[in-house]
Design a protein around this motif. Structure first.
Motif, PDB file in Angstrom:
ATOM      1  N   VAL A  93       0.925  -1.265  -0.370  1.00  0.00           N
ATOM      2  CA  VAL A  93       0.115   0.288   0.256  1.00  0.00           C
ATOM      3  C   VAL A  93       0.733   1.587   0.629  1.00  0.00           C
ATOM      4  O   VAL A  93       1.036   1.688   0.833  1.00  0.00           O
ATOM      5  CB  VAL A  93      -1.379  -0.279   1.367  1.00  0.00           C
ATOM      6  N   LEU A  94       0.902   2.026  -1.609  1.00  0.00           N
ATOM      7  CA  LEU A  94       1.616   2.681  -1.611  1.00  0.00           C
ATOM      8  C   LEU A  94       1.594   4.642  -0.624  1.00  0.00           C
ATOM      9  O   LEU A  94       2.620   4.777  -0.267  1.00  0.00           O
ATOM     10  CB  LEU A  94       1.463   3.571  -2.417  1.00  0.00           C
ATOM     11  N   GLN A  95      -0.070   4.792  -0.855  1.00  0.00           N
ATOM     12  CA  GLN A  95      -0.077   6.315  -0.237  1.00  0.00           C
ATOM     13  C   GLN A  95      -1.629   5.520   0.480  1.00  0.00           C
ATOM     14  O   GLN A  95      -2.507   4.457   0.023  1.00  0.00           O
ATOM     15  CB  GLN A  95      -0.381   6.913  -0.280  1.00  0.00           C
ATOM     16  N   VAL A  96      -1.995   6.222   1.655  1.00  0.00           N
ATOM     17  CA  VAL A  96      -3.185   6.601   1.800  1.00  0.00           C
ATOM     18  C   VAL A  96      -3.784   7.916   2.076  1.00  0.00           C
ATOM     19  O   VAL A  96      -3.486   7.931   2.300  1.00  0.00           O
ATOM     20  CB  VAL A  96      -3.842   5.539   3.201  1.00  0.00           C
ATOM     21  N   ASN A  97      -4.757   8.350   1.090  1.00  0.00           N
ATOM     22  CA  ASN A  97      -4.991   9.452   1.230  1.00  0.00           C
ATOM     23  C   ASN A  97      -6.719  10.107   2.115  1.00  0.00           C
ATOM     24  O   ASN A  97      -7.108  10.419   1.197  1.00  0.00           O
ATOM     25  CB  ASN A  97      -4.898  10.700  -0.266  1.00  0.00           C
ATOM     26  N   ALA A  98      -6.134  10.203   3.679  1.00  0.00           N
ATOM     27  CA  ALA A  98      -7.703   9.996   3.860  1.00  0.00           C
ATOM     28  C   ALA A  98      -8.475  10.927   3.636  1.00  0.00           C
ATOM     29  O   ALA A  98      -9.155  10.894   3.398  1.00  0.00           O
ATOM     30  CB  ALA A  98      -7.473   9.582   5.497  1.00  0.00           C
ATOM     31  N   GLU A  99      -7.621  12.307   3.191  1.00  0.00           N
ATOM     32  CA  GLU A  99      -8.675  13.226   3.697  1.00  0.00           C
ATOM     33  C   GLU A  99      -9.454  13.099   1.932  1.00  0.00           C
ATOM     34  O   GLU A  99      -9.859  13.834   1.582  1.00  0.00           O
ATOM     35  CB  GLU A  99      -8.085  14.424   3.151  1.00  0.00           C
ATOM     36  N   ASP A 100      -8.500  12.960   1.067  1.00  0.00           N
ATOM     37  CA  ASP A 100      -8.970  12.687  -0.479  1.00  0.00           C
ATOM     38  C   ASP A 100     -10.164  11.557  -0.596  1.00  0.00           C
ATOM     39  O   ASP A 100     -10.186  11.122  -1.799  1.00  0.00           O
ATOM     40  CB  ASP A 100      -7.800  12.677  -1.578  1.00  0.00           C
ATOM     41  N   LEU A 101     -10.281  10.685   0.746  1.00  0.00           N
ATOM     42  CA  LEU A 101     -11.037   9.186   0.546  1.00  0.00           C
ATOM     43  C   LEU A 101      -9.800   8.480  -1.473  1.00  0.00           C
ATOM     44  O   LEU A 101     -10.872   8.109  -1.806  1.00  0.00           O
ATOM     45  CB  LEU A 101     -12.278   9.523   0.249  1.00  0.00           C
ATOM     46  N   ASN A 102      -8.963   8.049  -1.020  1.00  0.00           N
ATOM     47  CA  ASN A 102      -8.282   7.484  -1.648  1.00  0.00           C
ATOM     48  C   ASN A 102      -6.946   6.640  -1.421  1.00  0.00           C
ATOM     49  O   ASN A 102      -6.596   6.909  -0.609  1.00  0.00           O
ATOM     50  CB  ASN A 102      -7.914   8.044  -3.063  1.00  0.00           C
ATOM     51  N   ALA A 103      -6.910   5.493  -1.917  1.00  0.00           N
ATOM     52  CA  ALA A 103      -5.009   5.020  -1.277  1.00  0.00           C
ATOM     53  C   ALA A 103      -4.551   4.708  -2.775  1.00  0.00           C
ATOM     54  O   ALA A 103      -5.250   4.424  -4.161  1.00  0.00           O
ATOM     55  CB  ALA A 103      -5.911   3.968  -0.737  1.00  0.00           C
ATOM     56  N   VAL A 104      -3.604   4.168  -3.048  1.00  0.00           N
ATOM     57  CA  VAL A 104      -3.025   4.173  -3.752  1.00  0.00           C
ATOM     58  C   VAL A 104      -1.624   2.542  -3.343  1.00  0.00           C
ATOM     59  O   VAL A 104      -0.856   2.945  -2.853  1.00  0.00           O
ATOM     60  CB  VAL A 104      -1.072   5.384  -4.552  1.00  0.00           C
ATOM     61  N   VAL A 105      -1.966   1.835  -4.187  1.00  0.00           N
ATOM     62  CA  VAL A 105      -1.497   0.876  -4.294  1.00  0.00           C
ATOM     63  C   VAL A 105      -0.723  -0.099  -5.165  1.00  0.00           C
ATOM     64  O   VAL A 105      -1.383   0.244  -6.747  1.00  0.00           O
ATOM     65  CB  VAL A 105      -2.988  -0.375  -3.901  1.00  0.00           C
ATOM     66  N   GLN A 106      -0.129  -1.643  -4.655  1.00  0.00           N
ATOM     67  CA  GLN A 106       0.468  -1.553  -5.665  1.00  0.00           C
ATOM     68  C   GLN A 106      -0.483  -2.998  -6.339  1.00  0.00           C
ATOM     69  O   GLN A 106      -1.708  -3.902  -5.448  1.00  0.00           O
ATOM     70  CB  GLN A 106       1.617  -2.932  -5.657  1.00  0.00           C
ATOM     71  N   PRO A 107      -0.699  -3.483  -7.328  1.00  0.00           N
ATOM     72  CA  PRO A 107      -1.283  -4.409  -8.015  1.00  0.00           C
ATOM     73  C   PRO A 107      -1.714  -5.910  -7.269  1.00  0.00           C
ATOM     74  O   PRO A 107      -2.966  -6.803  -7.005  1.00  0.00           O
ATOM     75  CB  PRO A 107      -1.577  -5.020  -9.355  1.00  0.00           C
ATOM     76  N   GLY A 108      -0.550  -6.629  -6.384  1.00  0.00           N
ATOM     77  CA  GLY A 108      -0.976  -7.811  -5.981  1.00  0.00           C
ATOM     78  C   GLY A 108      -1.184  -7.556  -4.100  1.00  0.00           C
ATOM     79  O   GLY A 108      -1.635  -8.535  -3.345  1.00  0.00           O
ATOM     80  N   VAL A 109      -1.545  -6.335  -3.831  1.00  0.00           N
ATOM     81  CA  VAL A 109      -2.190  -5.617  -2.923  1.00  0.00           C
ATOM     82  C   VAL A 109      -4.279  -7.013  -2.484  1.00  0.00           C
ATOM     83  O   VAL A 109      -4.389  -6.291  -3.550  1.00  0.00           O
ATOM     84  CB  VAL A 109      -2.708  -4.898  -2.584  1.00  0.00           C
TER      85      VAL A 109
END
Length: 455
Positions: A93-109
């Motif tokens: 899990v590369l980023q959790v952007n709580a204020e923007d309600l999104n997360a950046v993840v690699q495909p194997g997550v």
């Protein structure tokens, strides 16, 4: 193959031709024959994927991506050999952007891994297919699940992605903004393309706030038609259901055998309500009023978190519960989706058809959005049984199209449903072929999937 020798030198222990690993990557949860790759590679970065794709493009070698291998239409099977690109090590899990309600993840997550990491934030990723699937695989197959009626499918929950194209070029599509009117929508061209147009190496996904209150319940009906007509009216009245799942009497039998559920063998609805405590109570009351008109009985609420989790774990294990009905056989798992107004006709016809054909079949579905699944047990060594099973699946697909629906609302096309693509899409299929030819002229990305053979 010179390209494979080159990749073996580059990746060292992350490259293998071990028979046991090749066999592991050749298996599937459904009914398709095993199909082994020539090699398995574990990438850890986007640059690793670029190296693999460029080498394979130079050598004309197929590349098939695999996550956890839970797809039910064989999308991950390397039917043309080549390289199986195993994304289990690209699982950060590369980023959790709580204020923007999104997360950046690699495909194997996986979906549960992401939700475990979100636990302290008060946020959740809502899309929940039965398996603990990888998010890359879920995006590639445009997966959904029991909560799609409230939160949508992967199509609605992917904001942006990074992908390696067939020539090794890395592209980024979409953004963290919630909407855009800029250019062709390449994000949603790749979402659902089953790895045939590009290999997803990063995803930006939407998150939702964990509801203040959640309640689960079950009720039973005398007939499937009563249960489905109840669902239709609930959806038409705008009641914001989080989950509304049909299980027919055969599926209940499977749950009783697999999970000792102790339920009467009659059609049931499994329900979930999300919102504020007051809102949930209001939703429950409104639902019960509607359900009473269709003869609903035995209302039972899962009052604790543990009971609610156990209910949905049982539902998510429907594939294995189906197997419990006829041990020693295999399951052909298929799904269709129809307009909500035709749902009762579709489900009851499927039930009648299975009985007339002498087939052991469970029906379970995300009926709030018109999508339901049939799990057919068959003996792969019995040619007559196999032919009858495939005939049933074919007639189910034809029924869905005749009712204005689609041959798959969730599982995708993969290997199993290519023969129906022309009937569903008509001349549009030619444009799909043109897109594939333009983006992957050598046909090295997941060959043999989604598009039927021919010109």
């Amino acid at each position: 193959m010179d390209a494979l020798k080159e990749l073996a030198e580059v990746f060292g222990p992350r490259f293998t031709t071990s028979d046991s690993v090749l066999r592991q990557n050749s298996r599937n949860e459904s009914h398709f024959p095993e199909a082994a790759p020539d090699a398995v590679i574990w990438p850890e970065t986007t640059e690793d994927v670029v190296r693999v794709v460029k080498a394979c493009a130079a050598g004309g070698i197929p590349v098939t991506a695999i996550g956890v291998g839970s797809s039910l239409e064989g999308q991950h099977l390397p039917v043309k050999g080549g390289v199986s690109l195993d994304f289990s090590r690209m699982n950060k899990v590369l980023q959790v952007n709580a204020e923007d309600l999104n997360a950046v993840v690699q495909p194997g997550v996986t979906r549960t891994q992401l939700n475990d990491e979100l636990r302290a934030t008060g946020l959740m990723f809502p899309v929940d297919p039965g398996a603990d699937a990888s998010l890359g695989g879920m995006a590639a197959t445009r997966a959904s699940g029991t909560t799609a009626v409230r939160y949508g499918t992967m199509r609605e929950n992917v904001l942006a992605l990074e992908a390696v194209m067939a020539d090794g070029t890395v592209i980024r599509t979409g953004s963290k903004a919630r909407k855009s009117s800029s250019g062709y929508d390449l994000t949603h061209l790749l979402v659902g393309s089953e790895g045939t147009l590009g290999i997803i190496t990063e995803l930006t996904v939407k998150l939702q706030g964990v509801p203040e209150a959640m309640a689960a319940a079950t009720c039973r009906f005398e007939t499937v038609e009563d249960a489905v007509n109840c669902v239709i009216l609930v959806i038409q009245t705008g009641l914001p259901m989080a989950r509304i799942e049909l299980v027919d009497e055969m599926m209940v039998r499977g749950f009783n055998l697999h999970a000792d559920a102790g339920l009467p063998e009659k059609p049931h609805l499994f329900l979930d309500f999300h919102g504020t405590p007051e809102g949930v109570n209001e939703q429950v009351g409104m639902f019960r009023e509607i359900a009473a008109d269709f003869g609903a009985e035995a209302w039972a609420e899962a009052k604790t978190t543990e009971a609610r989790n156990a209910l949905w774990k049982m539902r998510h294990n429907g594939h294995y519960a189906t197997a419990a009905i006829a041990p020693g056989k295999r399951t052909l798992a298929t799904d269709v989706c129809v307009p909500i107004s035709r749902l009762a006709e579709a489900v009851t016809t499927a039930q009648t058809l299975s009985r007339e054909m002498g087939i052991t079949c469970t029906i379970v579905g995300h009926v709030g959005d018109g999508n339901f699944h049939c799990g057919v047990r068959f003996d792969p060594e019995d040619a007559e049984d196999l032919a009858r099973t495939h005939a049933f699946a074919g007639r189910l697909n034809e029924l869905a199209l005749a009712l204005g629906g689609t041959v798959s609302g969730e599982h995708g096309i993969g290997l199993g449903k290519q023969k129906y693509m022309a009937a569903e899409h008509g001349p549009a299929l030619g444009y799909m072929r043109a897109i594939k030819a333009a983006l992957d002229p050598q046909g090295i990305l997941n060959p043999g999937k989604l598009l039927p053979p021919g010109n």
